[in-house]
Design a protein around this motif. Structure first.
Motif, short mmCIF file in Angstrom:
data_model
loop_
_atom_site.label_atom_id
_atom_site.label_comp_id
_atom_site.label_asym_id
_atom_site.label_seq_id
_atom_site.Cartn_x
_atom_site.Cartn_y
_atom_site.Cartn_z
N ASP A 216 -30.97 -34.93 4.17
CA ASP A 216 -32.23 -34.22 3.97
C ASP A 216 -32.41 -33.05 4.59
O ASP A 216 -32.88 -31.88 4.13
CB ASP A 216 -33.26 -35.04 4.45
N CYS A 217 -31.48 -32.81 5.73
CA CYS A 217 -31.42 -31.61 6.61
C CYS A 217 -30.68 -30.47 6.02
O CYS A 217 -30.70 -29.31 6.61
CB CYS A 217 -31.16 -32.01 7.90
N GLY A 218 -29.99 -30.68 4.93
CA GLY A 218 -29.17 -29.84 4.39
C GLY A 218 -27.54 -30.05 4.79
O GLY A 218 -26.70 -29.16 4.24
N GLY A 219 -27.38 -30.72 5.65
CA GLY A 219 -25.99 -30.79 6.19
C GLY A 219 -25.22 -31.78 5.34
O GLY A 219 -25.75 -32.56 4.64
N MET A 220 -23.84 -31.73 5.58
CA MET A 220 -22.86 -32.70 4.81
C MET A 220 -22.70 -33.96 5.60
O MET A 220 -22.78 -33.95 6.90
CB MET A 220 -21.56 -31.95 4.64
N LEU A 221 -22.96 -34.99 4.72
CA LEU A 221 -22.61 -36.45 5.59
C LEU A 221 -21.20 -36.65 5.23
O LEU A 221 -20.49 -36.31 4.33
CB LEU A 221 -23.43 -37.29 4.51
N ARG A 222 -20.57 -37.25 6.43
CA ARG A 222 -19.30 -37.85 6.34
C ARG A 222 -19.14 -39.39 6.34
O ARG A 222 -20.48 -40.03 6.93
CB ARG A 222 -18.59 -37.32 7.66
N PRO A 223 -18.18 -40.13 6.14
CA PRO A 223 -18.32 -41.36 6.27
C PRO A 223 -18.19 -42.03 7.70
O PRO A 223 -17.51 -41.08 8.65
CB PRO A 223 -16.65 -41.84 5.82
N GLY A 224 -18.97 -42.95 7.92
CA GLY A 224 -19.00 -43.34 9.51
C GLY A 224 -17.88 -44.06 9.90
O GLY A 224 -17.98 -45.15 10.55
#
Ligand code: NAD
Ligand code: ZN
Length: 235
Positions: free
Chosen positions: A141-149
Motif C-alpha cells: 500500500d505504501c508503494g514499495g515493492m513486495l518480495r517473498p519472505g
C-alpha cells in the motif's frame, strides 16, 4: 528408540525439503530437484531479484500455487502429534512451504522464512498472503515493492531464529533430523551440537548424509513411513 521419544522430557526436530517430498513438493538436491531445472543463482539471491523481480516472482508464484494444492503427509502429521504429547517440543524447519503449520504444529522456528509471507522493501511491513497474486511483482500500500519472505542465498536468517533453535537443541534429550541433506549452514550445525550435548540423535533419510555415521540411529526410510513409527502406536 521409540521409548526414547515417548519418554523424552524435551524433543527438538530439524526438518528439510525431504519431509515435503511425499506431499509432491520437489527437494533441492535429489533427482528431479529444483536446482536441476533452474540455476539457483538466477532465482534465489537478492541480486537476481534486483535484476529481474518479475522473473523471480513468477517462479515463486508457481511454487506457491503448487504448494497450495499439496497436502501435509503422514510425516508432518506425526510431528504435530508428537508435539501434543511432549512436555517440551520445538520444530526447527528449513522449509518455507508452511505444511508443518497446516498439519497442526505450533512451536515452529522457520529458519529460512515462509513463502506465504510478503515483505515490503520500502516500509518492511510483512503480510501473510495465500491468494493468487494478480500482478507480478506485487506492491505494498505504501508503494514499495513486495518480495517473498524467504531467506535467499547470502542473506541473514530471520532475527533470533538461530538463537532460539540453538537453545532448543541444547535442551533436547532427543533430536530428530528428518529429510535434510544437512549441507546448508548454519542449520546443519545443529546436528553436531546435539551430538556434542549427548542427545539421542535420530536421522530419517532414505539416503546417507555426512552425519549418518555419527548419529545414534540412522533410519533409512522416508519421513512419512518413519515419523509415524516413532510415535510408537502405529498411528
Ligand atoms: P535438500 O534438497 O538439500 O535435501 C533433501 C534431503 O531429503 C535429501 O537428503 C534426501 O535424501 C532427503 N529425502 C528425499 N525424500 C525424502 C523423504 N521422502 N523422506 C525423508 N527424506 C527424504 O533439502 P534441505 O536439506 O532442506 O536444504 C536445502 C534448502 O532447500 C533449504 O534451505 C530449504 O529452505 C530449501 N527448500 C525448501 C523446500 C520446501 O519448503 N518444501 C523445498 C525445496 C527446498
Ligand atoms: Zn510498504
Amino acid at each position: 528408540m521409540r521409548s526414547s521419544v515417548s519418554h523424552a522430557r524435551s524433543i527438538a526436530v530439524l526438518t528439510g525439503a525431504g519431509v515435503s517430498a511425499e506431499s509432491g513438493i520437489p527437494t533441492f538436491r535429489s533427482n528431479g530437484g529444483l536446482w536441476q531445472q533452474y540455476r539457483f543463482e538466477d532465482l534465489a539471491t537478492p541480486e537476481a531479484f534486483q535484476r529481474d523481480p518479475k522473473f523471480v516472482w513468477t517462479w515463486y508464484e508457481e511454487r506457491r500455487r503448487s504448494i497450495a494444492k499439496a497436502q501435509p503427509n503422514a510425516g508432518h502429521l506425526a510431528l504435530a502429534e508428537m508435539e501434543r504429547r511432549a512436555k517440551r517440543f520445538t520444530l526447527i524447519t528449513q522449509n518455507v512451504d508452511g505444511l508443518h503449520d497446516r498439519a497442526g504444529s505450533k512451536n515452529v522456528i522457520k529458519l529460512h522464512g515462509d513463502i506465504w509471507v510478503l515483505r515490503c522493501l520500502r516500509c518492511r511491513r510483512e503480510e501473510v498472503n495465500r491468494e493468487e497474486l494478480q500482478s507480478l511483482p506485487p506492491y505494498c500500500d505504501c508503494g514499495g515493492m513486495l518480495r517473498p519472505g524467504v531467506v535467499w542465498f547470502g542473506e541473514a536468517l530471520p532475527e533470533g531464529a538461530m538463537e532460539r533453535a540453538t537453545e532448543a537443541v541444547r535442551h533436547a534429550g532427543v533430536f530428530i533430523v528428518a529429510g535434510t541433506s544437512a549441507q546448508v549452514y548454519p542449520a546443519a550445525g545443529l546436528i553436531p551440537l546435539a551430538i556434542r550435548n549427548r542427545a539421542t540423535v535420530i536421522e530419517i533419510n532414505p539416503e546417507e548424509t555426512d552425519f549418518s555415521a555419527d548419529v545414534t540411529y540412522a533410519l533409512r526410510g522416508t519421513s512419512a513411513e518413519m515419523l509415524p513409527q516413532l510415535l510408537g502406536d502405529g498411528s
